[in-house]
Design a protein around this motif. Structure first.
Motif, PDB file in Angstrom:
ATOM      1  N   VAL A 198      47.082  10.968 -11.096  1.00 23.96           N
ATOM      2  CA  VAL A 198      47.237  11.625  -9.803  1.00 23.96           C
ATOM      3  C   VAL A 198      45.855  11.803  -9.166  1.00 23.96           C
ATOM      4  O   VAL A 198      45.011  12.530  -9.690  1.00 23.96           O
ATOM      5  N   VAL A 199      45.637  11.143  -8.046  1.00 21.93           N
ATOM      6  CA  VAL A 199      44.389  11.286  -7.296  1.00 21.93           C
ATOM      7  C   VAL A 199      44.598  12.362  -6.235  1.00 21.93           C
ATOM      8  O   VAL A 199      45.526  12.264  -5.423  1.00 21.93           O
ATOM      9  N   ILE A 200      43.768  13.388  -6.246  1.00 24.67           N
ATOM     10  CA  ILE A 200      43.917  14.500  -5.298  1.00 24.67           C
ATOM     11  C   ILE A 200      42.673  14.602  -4.433  1.00 24.67           C
ATOM     12  O   ILE A 200      41.584  14.911  -4.916  1.00 24.67           O
ATOM     13  N   GLY A 201      42.835  14.327  -3.139  1.00 22.31           N
ATOM     14  CA  GLY A 201      41.744  14.470  -2.188  1.00 22.31           C
ATOM     15  C   GLY A 201      41.563  15.923  -1.802  1.00 22.31           C
ATOM     16  O   GLY A 201      42.512  16.577  -1.376  1.00 22.31           O
ATOM     17  N   GLY A 202      40.349  16.442  -1.963  1.00 16.51           N
ATOM     18  CA  GLY A 202      40.082  17.835  -1.640  1.00 16.51           C
ATOM     19  C   GLY A 202      40.593  18.777  -2.705  1.00 16.51           C
ATOM     20  O   GLY A 202      41.360  19.695  -2.405  1.00 16.51           O
ATOM     21  N   ALA A 203      40.173  18.576  -3.958  1.00 15.99           N
ATOM     22  CA  ALA A 203      40.757  19.334  -5.079  1.00 15.99           C
ATOM     23  C   ALA A 203      39.800  20.348  -5.688  1.00 15.99           C
ATOM     24  O   ALA A 203      40.070  20.879  -6.757  1.00 15.99           O
ATOM     25  N   SER A 204      38.714  20.642  -4.999  1.00 13.64           N
ATOM     26  CA  SER A 204      37.738  21.558  -5.589  1.00 13.64           C
ATOM     27  C   SER A 204      38.143  23.027  -5.446  1.00 13.64           C
ATOM     28  O   SER A 204      37.622  23.885  -6.163  1.00 13.64           O
ATOM     29  N   ARG A 205      39.067  23.318  -4.514  1.00 16.08           N
ATOM     30  CA  ARG A 205      39.465  24.711  -4.296  1.00 16.08           C
ATOM     31  C   ARG A 205      40.810  24.756  -3.579  1.00 16.08           C
ATOM     32  O   ARG A 205      41.378  23.726  -3.231  1.00 16.08           O
ATOM     33  N   ASN A 206      41.296  25.965  -3.364  1.00 22.25           N
ATOM     34  CA  ASN A 206      42.503  26.216  -2.582  1.00 22.25           C
ATOM     35  C   ASN A 206      43.678  25.353  -3.055  1.00 22.25           C
ATOM     36  O   ASN A 206      43.916  25.228  -4.248  1.00 22.25           O
TER      37      ASN A 206
END
Length: 253
Positions: A13-21
């Motif tokens: 699973v590639v998640i763009g913008g996964a550093s927070r929230n």
């Protein structure tokens, strides 16, 4: 044609913008299912958050790598997918949570702000989807986070909602183009979310208004959205080409 798998075990699973929230929470939600997660972050200031997310994914039973990239640049997007394939050998699911908001009258919006908003909310979404279409395995899933303002009659968000609006057509087009591969392509449109992403653009009065517009008198929580993302990645595979407004009735369509 393979039958779509409704499990995330060993899925990449590639998640763009996964550093927070929301992106971080999604990563941690799929981890106990045995997913292998590519935790994307945008800038050096987000690296620590991405590494913390990856550590929590590993602790929850998944596997994770961290990768930094500017998603407004096509080589950055290609590099993100290259990193996923290098680490895990394939890509099964892509979730793009990356976004940026500006709230101001159209008469006060600069060309620079317009270009930046469309780069993050529109261009990055398009090329994330394009690269996903090339790389995702048959039976895979592609999900993009948009906004419930797409169904609102309101001012001040022209360049924010306007830069998210094209993603609906990108989704319809790509979902149709991928017929025959059992790949579903959908959007989730949250209501205003109770995160640091929301508050800088708002006033006390506007926050109160946004809260009053949902059924429980509160903002959308990231915990309200993550289960729907997980659903689209698993049992919700038969949904395709849709935008789901998950917002407590904030807007409807």
């Amino acid at each position: 044609m393979p039958t779509p798998s409704h499990t995330l075990k060993d899925k990449v699973v590639v998640i763009g913008g996964a550093s927070r929230n929301l992106g971080s929470l999604i990563a941690k939600e799929v981890a106990p299912e045995g997913a292998k997660v590519v935790v994307h972050y945008n800038s050096p200031s987000s690296k620590d958050g991405a590494e913390k997310t990856a550590a929590e994914v590993e602790a929850a039973g998944g596997k994770a790598i961290v990768h930094g990239a500017d998603l407004t640049k096509v080589p950055g997007i290609e590099g993100l997918f290259d990193a996923a394939v290098a680490a895990f050998g394939k890509v099964d699911c892509v979730v793009n949570t990356a976004g940026m908001v500006i709230k101001k009258p159209m008469t006060e919006t600069s060309e620079e702000e317009f270009d930046k908003m469309f780069a993050v909310n529109c261009k990055a979404a398009y090329f994330m989807m394009r690269e996903a279409a090339k790389r995702v395995q048959d039976g895979g899933k592609i999900v993009t986070i948009v906004t419930s303002l797409l169904a609102a009659y309101t001012g001040l968000y022209s360049v924010y909602a306007g830069s998210k609006a094209p993603v609906e057509h990108f989704t319809r087009a790509l979902s149709k183009e991928l017929f025959g591969r059992n790949i579903s392509v959908n959007n989730i449109a949250p209501g205003p979310m109770d995160t640091g992403f929301f508050y800088p653009a708002e006033t006390d009065d506007s926050i109160a208004y946004h809260k009053s517009s949902a059924m429980n008198g509160d903002l959308t929580k990231i915990e309200d959205i993550a289960p729907y993302v997980k659903f689209l990645l698993t049992d919700g595979w038969w949904l395709n080409g849709q935008t789901l407004f998950i917002n407590g009735g904030y807007t409807t369509r």
